[in-house]
Design a protein around this motif. Structure first.
Motif, PDB file in Angstrom:
ATOM      1  N   UNK A 129     -12.165 -15.278 -13.365  1.00 39.35           N
ATOM      2  CA  UNK A 129     -11.089 -14.408 -12.866  1.00 39.35           C
ATOM      3  C   UNK A 129      -9.799 -15.184 -12.645  1.00 39.35           C
ATOM      4  N   UNK A 130      -9.904 -16.364 -12.063  1.00 44.37           N
ATOM      5  CA  UNK A 130      -8.726 -17.180 -11.776  1.00 44.37           C
ATOM      6  C   UNK A 130      -8.070 -17.647 -13.071  1.00 44.37           C
ATOM      7  N   UNK A 131      -8.871 -18.025 -14.042  1.00 46.45           N
ATOM      8  CA  UNK A 131      -8.323 -18.458 -15.327  1.00 46.45           C
ATOM      9  C   UNK A 131      -7.559 -17.317 -15.995  1.00 46.45           C
ATOM     10  N   UNK A 132      -8.132 -16.135 -15.985  1.00 42.92           N
ATOM     11  CA  UNK A 132      -7.483 -14.980 -16.627  1.00 42.92           C
ATOM     12  C   UNK A 132      -6.185 -14.625 -15.906  1.00 42.92           C
ATOM     13  N   UNK A 133      -6.242 -14.598 -14.568  1.00 45.39           N
ATOM     14  CA  UNK A 133      -5.048 -14.221 -13.802  1.00 45.39           C
ATOM     15  C   UNK A 133      -3.938 -15.257 -13.911  1.00 45.39           C
ATOM     16  N   UNK A 134      -4.299 -16.530 -14.095  1.00 45.32           N
ATOM     17  CA  UNK A 134      -3.285 -17.583 -14.191  1.00 45.32           C
ATOM     18  C   UNK A 134      -2.847 -17.849 -15.622  1.00 45.32           C
ATOM     19  N   UNK A 177     -11.707 -18.702 -26.943  1.00 42.46           N
ATOM     20  CA  UNK A 177     -10.277 -18.972 -27.096  1.00 42.46           C
ATOM     21  C   UNK A 177      -9.660 -19.302 -25.739  1.00 42.46           C
ATOM     22  N   UNK A 178      -9.785 -18.354 -24.788  1.00 44.34           N
ATOM     23  CA  UNK A 178      -9.324 -18.641 -23.436  1.00 44.34           C
ATOM     24  C   UNK A 178     -10.480 -19.073 -22.540  1.00 44.34           C
ATOM     25  N   UNK A 179     -11.581 -18.376 -22.620  1.00 41.61           N
ATOM     26  CA  UNK A 179     -12.770 -18.720 -21.844  1.00 41.61           C
ATOM     27  C   UNK A 179     -13.778 -19.333 -22.815  1.00 41.61           C
TER      28      UNK A 179
END
Length: 339
Positions: free
Chosen positions: A192-197, A228-230
């Motif tokens: 969640x933190x990775x996506x929000x940031x 890619x992101x996660x």
């Protein structure tokens, strides 16, 4: 001095990937040997140290109760026959292993790396015993078992020479999560933190095999692994941990339980990587707030702390941790307990 280290079978020493306590025992065996002591190891098959190895049991974490009973009887027989051959027996395995030598003159250290059974401590200390010191890997962990006997805190360790300091990372450096992909480890918070940031997140760790945690993995984690992101990296060996921790701007440690220690925190710090951790268990004993990371309470605070992560000196981050948790220092602390 002649030292015997004991560990339950299940994972060989040193472990190929997962196995925090097994890795600790290997490091202490090699450090005790480097200091000039004669070191022996009683552990599962395929274990290797520079000293002598006595193998027993099966390397199977799901082995039966009957198998574990046979292993207990083997250790009892071994210790009864060899009790005069050692000056120190340092046990990382079952407390019951020590019963045949409880009241013998040989020095004994019983080390815990997880919450302690108070019932077991009360039972053992109700028997005649001497020269027995209990240790646990944090002040928090000590409080879970300190109902009888002599207790000391001796923190876990890593070999800092095996980790490379990375003083600078890229401006778009990823975040990292490292650990079992169980619900109590809070991987979903890190996602969640990775996506929000808008940050990339590297995830290293074992896929769980228990029913509840596998369901958590399948529903709460796997759908977000877009690579890619996660990015899920799988279970990592020591070389890979050093590589990925080194390129990360922070290790996220959003635990949902009272972690007795958290080896990954000092592994990250050894690479210069600050740790952002929930204030549970031993975290406040390991993370020095605003010096080698941040102690926070929820996802919002984790997000806010990311804005200040570049203010932390990665060189200082490693230095603080090395002074406290390098294997050379921790091994000496253990040996000082029996002087």
């Amino acid at each position: 001095m002649k030292i015997l280290l004991i560990m339950d079978p299940g994972i060989p020493i040193p472990p190929p990937t997962y196995g925090g306590h097994e890795r600790l025992i290997y490091m202490f065996a090699e450090e005790y040997t480097r200091l000039g002591h004669q070191v022996s190891l009683l552990a599962g098959p395929n274990s290797i140290i520079s000293g002598k190895v006595y193998s027993f049991g099966l390397n199977d974490l799901k082995r039966s109760k009957w198998q574990k009973t046979k292993e207990l009887l083997f250790v009892w027989k071994f210790l009864f026959r060899n009790k005069k051959k050692f000056d120190l027996v340092h046990n990382f395995g079952r407390l019951a292993y020590l019963i045949p030598i409880l009241n013998e003159s040989v020095k004994k250290i019983m080390t815990y790396g997880r919450p302690v059974s108070k019932k077991g401590i009360k039972t053992i200390t109700a028997l005649p015993y001497k020269n027995l010191t209990f240790t646990a890997c944090s002040n928090y962990c000590v409080t879970t078992g300190n109902v009888a006997g002599l207790w000391k805190t001796v923190y876990n360790a890593i070999d800092f020479s095996k980790y490379q300091l990375r003083e600078k990372v890229a401006t778009d450096a990823p975040l990292m999560f490292l650990g079992r992909l169980d619900k109590v480890k809070g991987v979903h918070h890190a996602i969640n933190v990775a996506i929000q940031s808008g940050s990339k997140l590297l995830i290293g760790g074992n896929i769980p095999d228990t029913k509840d945690n596998l369901e958590y993995y399948e529903k709460m984690l796997k759908p977000f692994f877009d690579q890619k992101q996660i990015i899920y990296l799988g279970a990592l060996n020591d070389y890979e941990k050093n590589k990925y921790l080194g390129i990360s701007k922070a290790l996220l440690f959003p635990i949902n339980w009272d972690e007795p220690f958290g080896m990954v925190m000092i592994e990250a710090m050894a690479c210069g990587t600050p740790v952002i951790a929930y204030n549970r268990g031993s975290v406040k004993e390991i993370v020095s707030d605003a010096e080698n990371g941040f102690i926070i309470n929820n996802e919002d605070e984790m997000l806010n702390s990311l804005r200040s992560i570049e203010k932390i000196s990665r060189k200082k981050c490693r230095l603080i941790a090395e002074q406290r948790f390098d294997v050379t220092n921790i091994a000496q602390q253990y040996l000082s307990l029996i002087k």
